[in-house]
Write a protein that holds these residues in place. Structure first.
Motif, mmCIF file in Angstrom:
data_model
loop_
_atom_site.group_PDB
_atom_site.id
_atom_site.type_symbol
_atom_site.label_atom_id
_atom_site.label_comp_id
_atom_site.label_asym_id
_atom_site.label_seq_id
_atom_site.Cartn_x
_atom_site.Cartn_y
_atom_site.Cartn_z
ATOM 1 N N PRO A 6 34.269 5.262 -14.416
ATOM 2 C CA PRO A 6 34.252 4.126 -13.494
ATOM 3 C C PRO A 6 33.530 2.943 -14.123
ATOM 4 O O PRO A 6 32.749 3.127 -15.076
ATOM 5 C CB PRO A 6 33.475 4.664 -12.293
ATOM 6 C CG PRO A 6 32.609 5.738 -12.850
ATOM 7 C CD PRO A 6 33.410 6.365 -13.960
ATOM 8 N N PRO A 7 33.783 1.740 -13.627
ATOM 9 C CA PRO A 7 33.081 0.569 -14.161
ATOM 10 C C PRO A 7 31.571 0.761 -14.099
ATOM 11 O O PRO A 7 31.039 1.358 -13.173
ATOM 12 C CB PRO A 7 33.539 -0.556 -13.229
ATOM 13 C CG PRO A 7 34.856 -0.106 -12.719
ATOM 14 C CD PRO A 7 34.745 1.387 -12.580
ATOM 15 N N GLN A 8 30.889 0.310 -15.107
ATOM 16 C CA GLN A 8 29.427 0.343 -15.201
ATOM 17 C C GLN A 8 28.843 1.731 -15.495
ATOM 18 O O GLN A 8 27.622 1.883 -15.565
ATOM 19 C CB GLN A 8 28.774 -0.206 -13.914
ATOM 20 C CG GLN A 8 29.350 -1.519 -13.410
ATOM 21 C CD GLN A 8 29.238 -2.637 -14.429
ATOM 22 O OE1 GLN A 8 28.199 -2.815 -15.042
ATOM 23 N NE2 GLN A 8 30.316 -3.385 -14.617
ATOM 24 N N ALA A 9 29.687 2.760 -15.663
ATOM 25 C CA ALA A 9 29.167 4.121 -15.850
ATOM 26 C C ALA A 9 28.355 4.271 -17.133
ATOM 27 O O ALA A 9 27.478 5.146 -17.214
ATOM 28 C CB ALA A 9 30.318 5.128 -15.846
ATOM 29 N N PHE A 10 28.617 3.431 -18.134
ATOM 30 C CA PHE A 10 27.946 3.568 -19.413
ATOM 31 C C PHE A 10 27.092 2.349 -19.754
ATOM 32 O O PHE A 10 26.715 2.158 -20.913
ATOM 33 C CB PHE A 10 28.972 3.811 -20.526
ATOM 34 C CG PHE A 10 29.592 5.189 -20.493
ATOM 35 C CD1 PHE A 10 29.164 6.186 -21.362
ATOM 36 C CD2 PHE A 10 30.589 5.492 -19.581
ATOM 37 C CE1 PHE A 10 29.729 7.443 -21.330
ATOM 38 C CE2 PHE A 10 31.167 6.748 -19.549
ATOM 39 C CZ PHE A 10 30.736 7.740 -20.416
ATOM 40 N N THR A 11 26.767 1.549 -18.760
ATOM 41 C CA THR A 11 26.007 0.327 -19.035
ATOM 42 C C THR A 11 24.583 0.607 -19.517
ATOM 43 O O THR A 11 23.968 -0.254 -20.150
ATOM 44 C CB THR A 11 25.944 -0.567 -17.782
ATOM 45 O OG1 THR A 11 25.417 0.203 -16.687
ATOM 46 C CG2 THR A 11 27.325 -1.091 -17.415
ATOM 47 N N HIS A 12 24.064 1.801 -19.219
ATOM 48 C CA HIS A 12 22.695 2.133 -19.621
ATOM 49 C C HIS A 12 22.618 2.766 -21.011
ATOM 50 O O HIS A 12 21.525 3.031 -21.522
ATOM 51 C CB HIS A 12 22.086 3.107 -18.607
ATOM 52 C CG HIS A 12 22.757 4.452 -18.595
ATOM 53 N ND1 HIS A 12 24.080 4.631 -18.232
ATOM 54 C CD2 HIS A 12 22.292 5.686 -18.924
ATOM 55 C CE1 HIS A 12 24.393 5.912 -18.321
ATOM 56 N NE2 HIS A 12 23.324 6.571 -18.751
ATOM 57 N N ILE A 13 23.751 3.023 -21.644
ATOM 58 C CA ILE A 13 23.771 3.746 -22.916
ATOM 59 C C ILE A 13 23.378 2.832 -24.079
ATOM 60 O O ILE A 13 23.928 1.742 -24.257
ATOM 61 C CB ILE A 13 25.164 4.352 -23.179
ATOM 62 C CG1 ILE A 13 25.527 5.364 -22.083
ATOM 63 C CG2 ILE A 13 25.204 5.014 -24.548
ATOM 64 C CD1 ILE A 13 24.607 6.550 -21.976
ATOM 65 N N THR A 14 22.426 3.322 -24.868
ATOM 66 C CA THR A 14 21.997 2.586 -26.063
ATOM 67 C C THR A 14 22.234 3.379 -27.343
ATOM 68 O O THR A 14 22.163 2.804 -28.437
ATOM 69 C CB THR A 14 20.495 2.242 -25.971
ATOM 70 O OG1 THR A 14 19.737 3.461 -25.819
ATOM 71 C CG2 THR A 14 20.216 1.320 -24.793
ATOM 72 N N ILE A 230 35.321 2.007 -21.655
ATOM 73 C CA ILE A 230 33.878 1.819 -21.502
ATOM 74 C C ILE A 230 33.512 0.363 -21.758
ATOM 75 O O ILE A 230 32.742 -0.254 -21.013
ATOM 76 C CB ILE A 230 33.110 2.739 -22.470
ATOM 77 C CG1 ILE A 230 33.230 4.201 -22.041
ATOM 78 C CG2 ILE A 230 31.636 2.333 -22.543
ATOM 79 C CD1 ILE A 230 32.601 5.190 -23.007
ATOM 80 N N LEU A 231 34.054 -0.190 -22.821
ATOM 81 C CA LEU A 231 33.768 -1.597 -23.162
ATOM 82 C C LEU A 231 34.230 -2.542 -22.058
ATOM 83 O O LEU A 231 33.548 -3.495 -21.724
ATOM 84 C CB LEU A 231 34.445 -1.948 -24.496
ATOM 85 C CG LEU A 231 33.839 -1.265 -25.727
ATOM 86 C CD1 LEU A 231 34.770 -1.422 -26.932
ATOM 87 C CD2 LEU A 231 32.464 -1.845 -26.042
ATOM 88 N N GLN A 232 35.394 -2.248 -21.487
ATOM 89 C CA GLN A 232 35.891 -3.068 -20.379
ATOM 90 C C GLN A 232 34.989 -2.962 -19.167
ATOM 91 O O GLN A 232 34.707 -3.945 -18.480
ATOM 92 C CB GLN A 232 37.309 -2.657 -20.018
ATOM 93 C CG GLN A 232 38.332 -2.977 -21.107
ATOM 94 C CD GLN A 232 39.682 -2.301 -20.873
ATOM 95 O OE1 GLN A 232 39.905 -1.671 -19.844
ATOM 96 N NE2 GLN A 232 40.583 -2.444 -21.841
ATOM 97 N N GLY A 233 34.479 -1.731 -18.909
ATOM 98 C CA GLY A 233 33.579 -1.527 -17.778
ATOM 99 C C GLY A 233 32.267 -2.252 -17.945
ATOM 100 O O GLY A 233 31.718 -2.801 -16.996
#
Length: 236
Positions: A6-14, A230-233
């Protein structure tokens, strides 16, 4: 089940952590089958067994110890450098360059690692043939792991400690669900890579991990497309 994040699911990944064989390159390339054949030959020569018997021993070691190498080390104290050199002496032209995968990995924000039960040379040659080697910060191989393969907890701990990875902000991509058990327990996102359309190639039934599917957050048969989603999200 193939699912899209889903959108934003990987926004915290570094930190982005990728297995190599049948993960960064597609299962359909059958590259690992060359290594598999080499390992069987090694066991046959070492133990003076017919090929069919040697393969049974090889697969038993894999199931019992996690890798054929670990089994041979425990039972026969082999020269590990000799084993790794011989089984990775293969034809890498079987891999087709993957510009889409390279572009997606390059755009991922943060650090990118290859974490493999193979050796560094094999990882470098595979990634170079795919055209993605330059997009990774480092490779953590079986030698860096002191020859203790995934899925051993100590190996993940060694990787995380060496690179100071915060598991709560990391994701692991793997083709074996059993190798996602520890990452999931550590708080990492987990993504299982499966063969395209689940078409069988050289794999046997014993390679499947149905008992470990609860450790998997997402499943995909196309790594490049998954990373693009992921990039799109993240951009949404």
């Amino acid at each position: 089940m193939i699912n899209t994040p889903p959108p934003q699911a990987f926004t915290h990944i570094t930190d982005w952590v990728f297995d190599l064989d049948n993960t960064l390159y597609p299962h359909a390339s059958n590259l690992f089958s060359q290594i598999d054949v080499k390992m069987t030959s090694y066991v046959a020569q070492l133990l003076q067994l017919p090929r069919e018997e040697a393969r049974k021993v090889q697969k038993q070691f894999y199931k019992e110890y996690g890798t054929t190498l670990k089994g041979l080390m425990e039972r026969y104290q082999i020269d590990t450098d000799d084993f790794l050199e011989k089984v990775h002496d293969i034809d890498y032209s079987w891999l087709a360059p993957d510009p889409a995968l390279g572009a997606a990995i390059r755009q991922l924000p943060g650090r990118k690692f290859i974490f493999t039960n193979g050796n560094r040379g094999h990882a470098e040659r595979s990634a170079r043939q795919l055209g993605i080697l330059d997009h990774f910060d480092d490779i953590f191989d079986i030698v860096a792991a002191d020859l203790t393969p995934k899925p051993a907890r100590e190996t993940y701990d060694k990787f995380l400690g060496l690179h100071r990875v915060d598991s709560q902000h990391a994701v692991m991509f793997e083709d074996l669900a059993r190798n996602l058990v520890v990452p999931k327990a550590l708080g990492m996102k987990t993504v299982l890579i499966v063969p395209k359309n689940f078409e069988p190639t050289f794999s046997e039934i014993w390679e499947s991990d149905p008992e470990y599917t609860d450790q998997v957050d997402y499943v995909t048969d196309n790594l490049a497309e998954f990373l693009e989603s992921i990039l799109q999200g993240r951009a949404a």
